[in-house]
Design a protein around this motif. Sequence first.
Motif, PDB file in Angstrom:
ATOM      1  N   ALA A  72      27.660  55.584 -14.691  1.00 24.67           N
ATOM      2  CA  ALA A  72      26.660  56.394 -15.393  1.00 24.67           C
ATOM      3  C   ALA A  72      25.280  56.208 -14.773  1.00 24.67           C
ATOM      4  O   ALA A  72      24.546  57.181 -14.580  1.00 24.67           O
ATOM      5  N   ILE A  73      24.927  54.977 -14.448  1.00 19.73           N
ATOM      6  CA  ILE A  73      23.624  54.699 -13.828  1.00 19.73           C
ATOM      7  C   ILE A  73      23.561  55.347 -12.447  1.00 19.73           C
ATOM      8  O   ILE A  73      22.579  56.008 -12.095  1.00 19.73           O
ATOM      9  N   GLY A  74      24.608  55.170 -11.650  1.00 18.26           N
ATOM     10  CA  GLY A  74      24.639  55.783 -10.321  1.00 18.26           C
ATOM     11  C   GLY A  74      24.516  57.292 -10.399  1.00 18.26           C
ATOM     12  O   GLY A  74      23.761  57.911  -9.640  1.00 18.26           O
ATOM     13  N   SER A  75      25.234  57.889 -11.337  1.00 13.09           N
ATOM     14  CA  SER A  75      25.187  59.341 -11.520  1.00 13.09           C
ATOM     15  C   SER A  75      23.793  59.793 -11.932  1.00 13.09           C
ATOM     16  O   SER A  75      23.288  60.817 -11.454  1.00 13.09           O
ATOM     17  N   CYS A 123      22.996  52.200 -22.262  1.00 10.87           N
ATOM     18  CA  CYS A 123      24.011  52.149 -21.205  1.00 10.87           C
ATOM     19  C   CYS A 123      24.073  50.739 -20.611  1.00 10.87           C
ATOM     20  O   CYS A 123      25.157  50.177 -20.427  1.00 10.87           O
ATOM     21  N   LEU A 124      22.906  50.167 -20.346  1.00 12.78           N
ATOM     22  CA  LEU A 124      22.864  48.800 -19.806  1.00 12.78           C
ATOM     23  C   LEU A 124      23.430  47.802 -20.821  1.00 12.78           C
ATOM     24  O   LEU A 124      24.166  46.882 -20.448  1.00 12.78           O
ATOM     25  N   LEU A 172      19.003  48.171 -11.555  1.00  7.12           N
ATOM     26  CA  LEU A 172      19.854  48.370 -12.728  1.00  7.12           C
ATOM     27  C   LEU A 172      21.284  47.905 -12.477  1.00  7.12           C
ATOM     28  O   LEU A 172      21.902  47.278 -13.348  1.00  7.12           O
ATOM     29  N   LEU A 173      21.808  48.208 -11.310  1.00  9.33           N
ATOM     30  CA  LEU A 173      23.173  47.782 -10.993  1.00  9.33           C
ATOM     31  C   LEU A 173      23.275  46.261 -10.885  1.00  9.33           C
ATOM     32  O   LEU A 173      24.257  45.674 -11.311  1.00  9.33           O
ATOM     33  N   ASP A 174      22.229  45.620 -10.355  1.00 13.86           N
ATOM     34  CA  ASP A 174      22.179  44.158 -10.302  1.00 13.86           C
ATOM     35  C   ASP A 174      22.193  43.558 -11.707  1.00 13.86           C
ATOM     36  O   ASP A 174      22.861  42.560 -11.970  1.00 13.86           O
ATOM     37  N   ALA A 175      21.416  44.176 -12.601  1.00 18.79           N
ATOM     38  CA  ALA A 175      21.386  43.692 -13.994  1.00 18.79           C
ATOM     39  C   ALA A 175      22.775  43.789 -14.627  1.00 18.79           C
ATOM     40  O   ALA A 175      23.200  42.882 -15.344  1.00 18.79           O
TER      41      ALA A 175
END
Length: 180
Positions: A72-75, A123-124, A172-175
């Motif tokens: 979802a974040i990547g999108s 989302c996170l 965000l992906l790292d988190a």
Amino acid sequence: MPALAEAFREHGYDGASLAVLSKATGLGKGSLYNFFPGGKEEMMAAVLDDIDRWFADAIFRPLEDISSPAKAIGSMFDVVSAYFQSGRRVCIIGSLGLNAAGEVFAARVRQYFARWIGAVARCLERGSVPPALAVERAEEAVSGIQGAIVLTRALGDEAAFARVVDRLRSSLLDALDRSG
């Protein structure tokens, strides 16, 4: 609607006179008033409704509904990059929040940014990021995207947008990776 949006995007609310809006849409002033009896304010409200629908479908709902937070974040970053044309396209809602003309639409501007930040944060959180950190990262992401648009246009450098968005995506992906 797209022609009205682009006129407001390029000229701002104050700068988008009826002559500018008429030229952009190919409609005479009388026709514009026929479609929008409330004048320029009603036109902007209709543009904001259209933007809201698009963001709800393309950004907010996927962040709120997708079971994979990382996807979802990547999108979100992919869609935002395309929508803002790698920073070449002004954010109408962001620009409304910067000037006095935006007072009429202040609640709409606030709602848009609050929903975007909230959707990213939730989302996170679904990815096990602690709530306070999720909100912090969500605010950084949304403000960073907006700042990247300004920076890209000011510098005339699309690569600046890509660099900022890539860093925000990684953050965000790292988190998510650290919490998951």
